[in-house]
Motif scaffolding. Sequence first.
Motif, PDB file in Angstrom:
ATOM      1  N   UNK A  26       0.828  -1.220   0.000  1.00  0.00           N
ATOM      2  CA  UNK A  26       0.000   0.000   0.000  1.00  0.00           C
ATOM      3  C   UNK A  26       0.857   1.263   0.000  1.00  0.00           C
ATOM      4  N   UNK A  27       2.192   1.099   0.051  1.00  0.00           N
ATOM      5  CA  UNK A  27       3.121   2.234   0.134  1.00  0.00           C
ATOM      6  C   UNK A  27       2.707   3.168   1.263  1.00  0.00           C
ATOM      7  N   UNK A  28       2.831   2.651   2.472  1.00  0.00           N
ATOM      8  CA  UNK A  28       2.299   3.335   3.650  1.00  0.00           C
ATOM      9  C   UNK A  28       2.813   4.760   3.808  1.00  0.00           C
ATOM     10  N   UNK A  29       4.115   4.973   3.575  1.00  0.00           N
ATOM     11  CA  UNK A  29       4.655   6.317   3.769  1.00  0.00           C
ATOM     12  C   UNK A  29       4.022   7.303   2.793  1.00  0.00           C
ATOM     13  N   UNK A  30       3.903   6.894   1.528  1.00  0.00           N
ATOM     14  CA  UNK A  30       3.261   7.750   0.531  1.00  0.00           C
ATOM     15  C   UNK A  30       1.793   7.962   0.874  1.00  0.00           C
ATOM     16  N   UNK A  31       1.112   6.888   1.268  1.00  0.00           N
ATOM     17  CA  UNK A  31      -0.310   6.991   1.588  1.00  0.00           C
ATOM     18  C   UNK A  31      -0.548   7.944   2.752  1.00  0.00           C
ATOM     19  N   UNK A  32       0.316   7.903   3.750  1.00  0.00           N
ATOM     20  CA  UNK A  32       0.156   8.796   4.892  1.00  0.00           C
ATOM     21  C   UNK A  32       0.398  10.257   4.510  1.00  0.00           C
ATOM     22  N   UNK A  33       1.325  10.482   3.585  1.00  0.00           N
ATOM     23  CA  UNK A  33       1.555  11.858   3.128  1.00  0.00           C
ATOM     24  C   UNK A  33       0.338  12.380   2.367  1.00  0.00           C
ATOM     25  N   UNK A  34      -0.326  11.491   1.634  1.00  0.00           N
ATOM     26  CA  UNK A  34      -1.547  11.873   0.917  1.00  0.00           C
ATOM     27  C   UNK A  34      -2.668  12.166   1.910  1.00  0.00           C
ATOM     28  N   UNK A  35      -2.780  11.343   2.940  1.00  0.00           N
ATOM     29  CA  UNK A  35      -3.777  11.576   3.985  1.00  0.00           C
ATOM     30  C   UNK A  35      -3.528  12.933   4.645  1.00  0.00           C
ATOM     31  N   UNK A  36      -2.269  13.258   4.874  1.00  0.00           N
ATOM     32  CA  UNK A  36      -1.912  14.561   5.455  1.00  0.00           C
ATOM     33  C   UNK A  36      -2.431  15.695   4.568  1.00  0.00           C
ATOM     34  N   UNK A  54     -12.845  13.894  10.183  1.00  0.00           N
ATOM     35  CA  UNK A  54     -11.393  13.825   9.952  1.00  0.00           C
ATOM     36  C   UNK A  54     -10.929  12.370   9.963  1.00  0.00           C
ATOM     37  N   UNK A  55     -11.447  11.598  10.926  1.00  0.00           N
ATOM     38  CA  UNK A  55     -11.079  10.180  11.020  1.00  0.00           C
ATOM     39  C   UNK A  55     -11.552   9.403   9.794  1.00  0.00           C
ATOM     40  N   UNK A  56     -12.786   9.669   9.359  1.00  0.00           N
ATOM     41  CA  UNK A  56     -13.303   8.993   8.163  1.00  0.00           C
ATOM     42  C   UNK A  56     -12.469   9.349   6.938  1.00  0.00           C
ATOM     43  N   UNK A  57     -12.102  10.619   6.816  1.00  0.00           N
ATOM     44  CA  UNK A  57     -11.293  11.065   5.689  1.00  0.00           C
ATOM     45  C   UNK A  57      -9.924  10.395   5.710  1.00  0.00           C
ATOM     46  N   UNK A  58      -9.334  10.270   6.891  1.00  0.00           N
ATOM     47  CA  UNK A  58      -8.011   9.657   7.013  1.00  0.00           C
ATOM     48  C   UNK A  58      -8.051   8.179   6.622  1.00  0.00           C
ATOM     49  N   UNK A  59      -9.027   7.458   7.165  1.00  0.00           N
ATOM     50  CA  UNK A  59      -9.110   6.019   6.867  1.00  0.00           C
ATOM     51  C   UNK A  59      -9.521   5.788   5.420  1.00  0.00           C
ATOM     52  N   UNK A  60     -10.547   6.521   4.969  1.00  0.00           N
ATOM     53  CA  UNK A  60     -10.990   6.369   3.581  1.00  0.00           C
ATOM     54  C   UNK A  60      -9.924   6.774   2.601  1.00  0.00           C
ATOM     55  N   UNK A  61      -9.221   7.860   2.904  1.00  0.00           N
ATOM     56  CA  UNK A  61      -8.145   8.307   2.028  1.00  0.00           C
ATOM     57  C   UNK A  61      -7.018   7.299   1.946  1.00  0.00           C
ATOM     58  N   UNK A  62      -6.647   6.722   3.096  1.00  0.00           N
ATOM     59  CA  UNK A  62      -5.591   5.705   3.084  1.00  0.00           C
ATOM     60  C   UNK A  62      -6.010   4.505   2.239  1.00  0.00           C
ATOM     61  N   UNK A  63      -7.267   4.097   2.385  1.00  0.00           N
ATOM     62  CA  UNK A  63      -7.766   2.960   1.598  1.00  0.00           C
ATOM     63  C   UNK A  63      -7.667   3.234   0.105  1.00  0.00           C
ATOM     64  N   UNK A  64      -8.031   4.439  -0.328  1.00  0.00           N
ATOM     65  CA  UNK A  64      -8.019   4.759  -1.752  1.00  0.00           C
ATOM     66  C   UNK A  64      -6.597   4.784  -2.313  1.00  0.00           C
ATOM     67  N   UNK A  65      -5.677   5.398  -1.575  1.00  0.00           N
ATOM     68  CA  UNK A  65      -4.291   5.448  -2.028  1.00  0.00           C
ATOM     69  C   UNK A  65      -3.662   4.060  -1.968  1.00  0.00           C
ATOM     70  N   UNK A  66      -3.927   3.353  -0.876  1.00  0.00           N
ATOM     71  CA  UNK A  66      -3.391   2.004  -0.745  1.00  0.00           C
ATOM     72  C   UNK A  66      -3.885   1.080  -1.842  1.00  0.00           C
ATOM     73  N   UNK A  67      -5.165   1.211  -2.200  1.00  0.00           N
ATOM     74  CA  UNK A  67      -5.730   0.396  -3.282  1.00  0.00           C
ATOM     75  C   UNK A  67      -5.044   0.708  -4.604  1.00  0.00           C
ATOM     76  N   UNK A  68      -4.854   1.999  -4.892  1.00  0.00           N
ATOM     77  CA  UNK A  68      -4.189   2.395  -6.139  1.00  0.00           C
ATOM     78  C   UNK A  68      -2.791   1.799  -6.225  1.00  0.00           C
ATOM     79  N   UNK A  69      -2.050   1.854  -5.123  1.00  0.00           N
ATOM     80  CA  UNK A  69      -0.688   1.325  -5.110  1.00  0.00           C
ATOM     81  C   UNK A  69      -0.670  -0.190  -5.251  1.00  0.00           C
TER      82      UNK A  69
END
Length: 302
Positions: A26-36, A54-69
């Motif tokens: 999921x490229x966690x470091x990249x995904x977390x920067x996107x969540x930021x 904010x929590x929903x956006x963080x989790x949902x955003x991580x899922x979307x970036x992680x899925x793409x990766x």
Amino acid sequence: MWMKSAVGTVTSYSWILNFSDFKEITKARLALSVVFSSIAGYFLGAYEIEWTSVALLAVGGYCMVGASNAYNQVIEKDLDALMSRTRNRPVPSGRMSTRTALTIAVSMTVLGVIILYFLNPKTAMFGAISIFLYTSVYTPLKTVTPLAVFVGAIPGAIPFMLGWVAATNDFGIEPGTLFMIQFFWQFPHFWALAWMLDDDYRKAGFRLLPTGKKDKGTAVQVIMYTVWMIIISVIPYFGITGRLQLSLAGGIVILMMGLAMLGFAFRLFEKRDNASARKLMLASVSYISLMQLVYVADKFIS
């Protein structure tokens, strides 16, 4: 007793390995920067901070970036095996099956869309668009044309504006401006990275530099896109971007940071070496995070 202890140790070690592979797929470091970036956009757009959102956006955003990766690593598993920097990824190394990686990608897509839909439908729509463009357009184009970078910059620019849309359920000039800032930022950032990794990329047939070479033409385009990034980043100071505004102090800080990054771009033009490209890449990472922090701080201080 010894047997139970040994089994427990092996199980724990296996879990750690699996979690490590999950972070890599999921490229966690990249995904977390996107969540930021998304959360920064949310703070800019929100009239009142709702921490559940904010929590929903963080989790949902991580899922979307992680899925793409994850999709990307499934599609490019054979190409990843050819490059030094990617051959040890979970799928090409054989630590994770293609089926498992695809299951992760699909599960995170569904979960991400559902979570973002709880915020509002527009947020879910933009999240889904980013996955589609990244996996179905950008990824296949990487071996065909340098224009893939232009296509990839579109989903890459969505997170900053996504936060605003999540907070307001509206798309207007404000999130459009946030989109354009991150859109133009990606060109110097990615081309600096592509410059450093060009030899490795060529092993897989990727041609990602705008001229196809580490030459003055590429360096000139890096400078041009950096200039556009700076211009758009300070436009909110002039009061023409709705609720998205910058104070004089905020505008000066953003301008100074942009000019510092531009200095690294000129250094690349002068030296045209990997060391200069690396410095520009690191400067661009610092710029995007600090710029977002300045925008948020400026809103609440002003």
